[in-house]
Motif scaffolding. Structure first.
Motif, PDB file in Angstrom:
ATOM      1  N   TYR A  64       0.845  -1.350   0.108  1.00 44.25           N
ATOM      2  CA  TYR A  64      -0.048  -0.055   0.047  1.00 44.25           C
ATOM      3  C   TYR A  64       0.681   1.330   0.003  1.00 44.25           C
ATOM      4  CZ  TYR A  64       0.943  -0.635   4.886  1.00 44.25           C
ATOM      5  OH  TYR A  64       1.489  -0.985   5.992  1.00 44.25           O
ATOM      6  N   GLY A  65       0.317   2.309  -0.278  1.00 48.96           N
ATOM      7  CA  GLY A  65       1.011   3.692  -0.450  1.00 48.96           C
ATOM      8  C   GLY A  65       1.511   4.115   1.034  1.00 48.96           C
ATOM      9  N   LYS A  66       2.472   4.891   0.754  1.00 48.28           N
ATOM     10  CA  LYS A  66       3.231   5.284   2.228  1.00 48.28           C
ATOM     11  C   LYS A  66       2.084   5.901   3.079  1.00 48.28           C
ATOM     12  CE  LYS A  66       7.418   6.400   2.464  1.00 48.28           C
ATOM     13  NZ  LYS A  66       8.905   6.977   2.342  1.00 48.28           N
ATOM     14  N   TYR A  67       1.201   6.998   2.617  1.00 47.15           N
ATOM     15  CA  TYR A  67       0.425   7.687   3.434  1.00 47.15           C
ATOM     16  C   TYR A  67      -0.919   7.407   3.283  1.00 47.15           C
ATOM     17  CZ  TYR A  67       4.769  10.339   3.544  1.00 47.15           C
ATOM     18  OH  TYR A  67       5.968  10.762   3.557  1.00 47.15           O
ATOM     19  N   SER A  68      -1.182   6.052   2.891  1.00 46.23           N
ATOM     20  CA  SER A  68      -2.679   5.379   2.826  1.00 46.23           C
ATOM     21  C   SER A  68      -3.380   5.251   3.876  1.00 46.23           C
ATOM     22  CB  SER A  68      -2.633   4.385   1.663  1.00 46.23           C
ATOM     23  OG  SER A  68      -2.121   4.351   0.484  1.00 46.23           O
ATOM     24  N   GLY A  69      -4.380   5.287   3.843  1.00 44.76           N
ATOM     25  CA  GLY A  69      -5.480   4.705   5.242  1.00 44.76           C
ATOM     26  C   GLY A  69      -5.231   5.459   6.336  1.00 44.76           C
ATOM     27  N   SER A  70      -5.831   5.081   7.358  1.00 51.38           N
ATOM     28  CA  SER A  70      -5.916   5.425   8.758  1.00 51.38           C
ATOM     29  C   SER A  70      -5.375   4.497   9.711  1.00 51.38           C
ATOM     30  CB  SER A  70      -7.489   5.780   9.004  1.00 51.38           C
ATOM     31  OG  SER A  70      -7.700   6.811   8.307  1.00 51.38           O
ATOM     32  N   GLU A  71      -4.461   4.858  10.621  1.00 53.46           N
ATOM     33  CA  GLU A  71      -3.812   3.991  11.626  1.00 53.46           C
ATOM     34  C   GLU A  71      -4.935   3.822  12.862  1.00 53.46           C
ATOM     35  OE1 GLU A  71      -0.296   5.626  12.933  1.00 53.46           O
ATOM     36  OE2 GLU A  71       0.822   5.185  10.866  1.00 53.46           O
ATOM     37  N   LEU A  72      -5.127   2.601  13.512  1.00 57.99           N
ATOM     38  CA  LEU A  72      -6.004   2.434  14.572  1.00 57.99           C
ATOM     39  C   LEU A  72      -5.328   1.284  15.229  1.00 57.99           C
ATOM     40  CD1 LEU A  72      -8.939   0.271  14.038  1.00 57.99           C
ATOM     41  CD2 LEU A  72      -7.748   1.258  12.210  1.00 57.99           C
ATOM     42  N   LYS A  73      -5.662   1.298  16.567  1.00 59.09           N
ATOM     43  CA  LYS A  73      -5.197   0.448  17.445  1.00 59.09           C
ATOM     44  C   LYS A  73      -6.361  -0.477  18.031  1.00 59.09           C
ATOM     45  CE  LYS A  73      -1.596   0.189  20.422  1.00 59.09           C
ATOM     46  NZ  LYS A  73      -0.530   0.928  20.458  1.00 59.09           N
ATOM     47  N   LEU A  74      -6.474  -1.819  17.986  1.00 56.10           N
ATOM     48  CA  LEU A  74      -7.382  -2.880  18.308  1.00 56.10           C
ATOM     49  C   LEU A  74      -6.741  -4.068  18.929  1.00 56.10           C
ATOM     50  CD1 LEU A  74      -9.410  -3.390  14.869  1.00 56.10           C
ATOM     51  CD2 LEU A  74      -9.995  -2.090  16.818  1.00 56.10           C
ATOM     52  N   GLU A  75      -7.289  -4.091  20.272  1.00 54.85           N
ATOM     53  CA  GLU A  75      -7.013  -5.457  21.135  1.00 54.85           C
ATOM     54  C   GLU A  75      -5.391  -5.166  21.326  1.00 54.85           C
ATOM     55  OE1 GLU A  75      -8.543  -8.839  19.198  1.00 54.85           O
ATOM     56  OE2 GLU A  75     -10.477  -8.285  19.394  1.00 54.85           O
ATOM     57  N   GLY A  76      -4.883  -4.059  21.603  1.00 50.51           N
ATOM     58  CA  GLY A  76      -3.291  -3.762  21.610  1.00 50.51           C
ATOM     59  C   GLY A  76      -2.531  -3.826  20.628  1.00 50.51           C
ATOM     60  N   LYS A  77      -2.869  -4.218  19.186  1.00 50.56           N
ATOM     61  CA  LYS A  77      -2.012  -4.176  18.142  1.00 50.56           C
ATOM     62  C   LYS A  77      -2.562  -3.163  17.131  1.00 50.56           C
ATOM     63  CE  LYS A  77      -0.812  -8.466  16.731  1.00 50.56           C
ATOM     64  NZ  LYS A  77      -1.078  -9.681  16.242  1.00 50.56           N
ATOM     65  N   ASP A  78      -1.344  -2.603  16.276  1.00 42.88           N
ATOM     66  CA  ASP A  78      -1.608  -1.367  15.374  1.00 42.88           C
ATOM     67  C   ASP A  78      -1.702  -2.028  14.276  1.00 42.88           C
ATOM     68  OD1 ASP A  78      -0.683   0.478  17.109  1.00 42.88           O
ATOM     69  OD2 ASP A  78       1.369  -0.229  16.603  1.00 42.88           O
ATOM     70  N   TYR A  79      -3.058  -1.567  13.695  1.00 46.67           N
ATOM     71  CA  TYR A  79      -3.559  -1.972  12.025  1.00 46.67           C
ATOM     72  C   TYR A  79      -3.712  -0.562  11.353  1.00 46.67           C
ATOM     73  CZ  TYR A  79      -4.890  -6.313  14.419  1.00 46.67           C
ATOM     74  OH  TYR A  79      -4.839  -7.467  15.031  1.00 46.67           O
ATOM     75  N   LEU A  80      -4.115  -0.684  10.153  1.00 46.40           N
ATOM     76  CA  LEU A  80      -4.089   0.111   9.140  1.00 46.40           C
ATOM     77  C   LEU A  80      -5.495  -0.074   8.580  1.00 46.40           C
ATOM     78  CD1 LEU A  80      -2.549   2.779   8.003  1.00 46.40           C
ATOM     79  CD2 LEU A  80      -1.948   1.126   6.213  1.00 46.40           C
ATOM     80  N   ILE A  81      -6.448   0.863   8.107  1.00 43.02           N
ATOM     81  CA  ILE A  81      -7.675   0.673   7.731  1.00 43.02           C
ATOM     82  C   ILE A  81      -7.665   1.366   6.173  1.00 43.02           C
ATOM     83  CG2 ILE A  81      -8.991   2.122   8.865  1.00 43.02           C
ATOM     84  CD1 ILE A  81     -11.324  -0.125   8.343  1.00 43.02           C
ATOM     85  N   VAL A  82      -7.778   0.779   4.991  1.00 47.13           N
ATOM     86  CA  VAL A  82      -7.462   1.467   3.818  1.00 47.13           C
ATOM     87  C   VAL A  82      -8.804   1.066   3.177  1.00 47.13           C
ATOM     88  CG1 VAL A  82      -4.985   1.657   3.894  1.00 47.13           C
ATOM     89  CG2 VAL A  82      -6.071  -0.661   3.007  1.00 47.13           C
ATOM     90  N   LYS A  83      -8.819   1.888   1.765  1.00 41.84           N
ATOM     91  CA  LYS A  83      -9.999   1.376   0.765  1.00 41.84           C
ATOM     92  C   LYS A  83      -9.118   0.639  -0.159  1.00 41.84           C
ATOM     93  CE  LYS A  83     -12.815   5.511   0.573  1.00 41.84           C
ATOM     94  NZ  LYS A  83     -13.477   6.595  -0.162  1.00 41.84           N
ATOM     95  N   GLU A  84      -9.892  -0.406  -0.521  1.00 42.12           N
ATOM     96  CA  GLU A  84      -9.340  -1.145  -1.564  1.00 42.12           C
ATOM     97  C   GLU A  84      -8.408  -0.654  -2.653  1.00 42.12           C
ATOM     98  OE1 GLU A  84     -10.071  -5.701  -3.449  1.00 42.12           O
ATOM     99  OE2 GLU A  84     -11.773  -4.095  -3.643  1.00 42.12           O
ATOM    100  N   GLY A  85      -9.041   0.512  -3.215  1.00 39.61           N
ATOM    101  CA  GLY A  85      -8.454   1.129  -4.453  1.00 39.61           C
ATOM    102  C   GLY A  85      -7.127   1.816  -3.935  1.00 39.61           C
ATOM    103  N   ASP A  86      -6.886   1.894  -2.722  1.00 39.56           N
ATOM    104  CA  ASP A  86      -5.530   2.451  -2.168  1.00 39.56           C
ATOM    105  C   ASP A  86      -4.397   1.353  -1.895  1.00 39.56           C
ATOM    106  OD1 ASP A  86      -6.728   4.858  -2.062  1.00 39.56           O
ATOM    107  OD2 ASP A  86      -6.957   4.896   0.199  1.00 39.56           O
ATOM    108  N   LEU A  87      -4.805   0.042  -2.237  1.00 35.46           N
ATOM    109  CA  LEU A  87      -4.058  -1.105  -2.175  1.00 35.46           C
ATOM    110  C   LEU A  87      -3.239  -0.984  -3.567  1.00 35.46           C
ATOM    111  CD1 LEU A  87      -5.814  -3.846  -0.615  1.00 35.46           C
ATOM    112  CD2 LEU A  87      -4.333  -2.427   0.627  1.00 35.46           C
ATOM    113  N   LEU A  88      -2.098  -1.190  -3.654  1.00 35.81           N
ATOM    114  CA  LEU A  88      -1.125  -0.938  -4.759  1.00 35.81           C
ATOM    115  C   LEU A  88      -1.233  -2.474  -5.653  1.00 35.81           C
ATOM    116  CD1 LEU A  88       1.614   1.033  -3.523  1.00 35.81           C
ATOM    117  CD2 LEU A  88      -0.237   1.976  -4.779  1.00 35.81           C
ATOM    118  N   GLY A  89      -1.106  -3.516  -4.811  1.00 39.67           N
ATOM    119  CA  GLY A  89      -1.162  -4.798  -5.306  1.00 39.67           C
ATOM    120  C   GLY A  89      -1.009  -5.964  -4.319  1.00 39.67           C
ATOM    121  N   VAL A  90      -1.100  -7.362  -4.499  1.00 42.45           N
ATOM    122  CA  VAL A  90      -1.051  -8.505  -3.954  1.00 42.45           C
ATOM    123  C   VAL A  90       0.249  -8.962  -4.016  1.00 42.45           C
ATOM    124  CG1 VAL A  90      -1.975 -10.617  -3.088  1.00 42.45           C
ATOM    125  CG2 VAL A  90      -3.378  -8.677  -3.891  1.00 42.45           C
TER     126      VAL A  90
END
Length: 92
Positions: A64-90
């Motif tokens: 994913y892009g360097k500045y894509s998505g929003s960071e959030l913390k769930l159950e003590g772990k860091d995650y990123l939530i992004v729109k699928e269109g912001d993903l660069l590839g699998v």
């Protein structure tokens, strides 16, 4: 890797892969010089938009892009939530 979170629409919850702490030659990289990771593992996916289902699935390694998505913390772990269109590839 199960998280009690369900993204809406075309959103994807990604667990970033930890940044490298050493260079290939063995030099230790301080926290202040580390780059944000741009690679992660999909943990949860939304159902997609009307007539546009999501194409990634749980367990996919994505880039994913360097500045894509929003960071959030769930159950003590860091995650990123992004729109699928912001993903660069699998990866793989």
């Amino acid at each position: 890797m199960s998280v009690n979170f369900k993204p809406l629409a075309d959103r994807v919850l990604v667990e970033p892969i930890a940044a490298e702490t050493k260079t290939a030659s063995g030099i230790i990289i301080p926290d202040t010089a580390k780059e944000k990771p741009q690679e992660g593992t999909v943990v949860a996916v939304g159902p997609g938009k009307k007539d546009e289902p999501t194409t990634v699935k749980v367990g996919d390694k994505v880039l994913y892009g360097k500045y894509s998505g929003s960071e959030l913390k769930l159950e003590g772990k860091d995650y990123l939530i992004v729109k699928e269109g912001d993903l660069l590839g699998v990866i793989g």
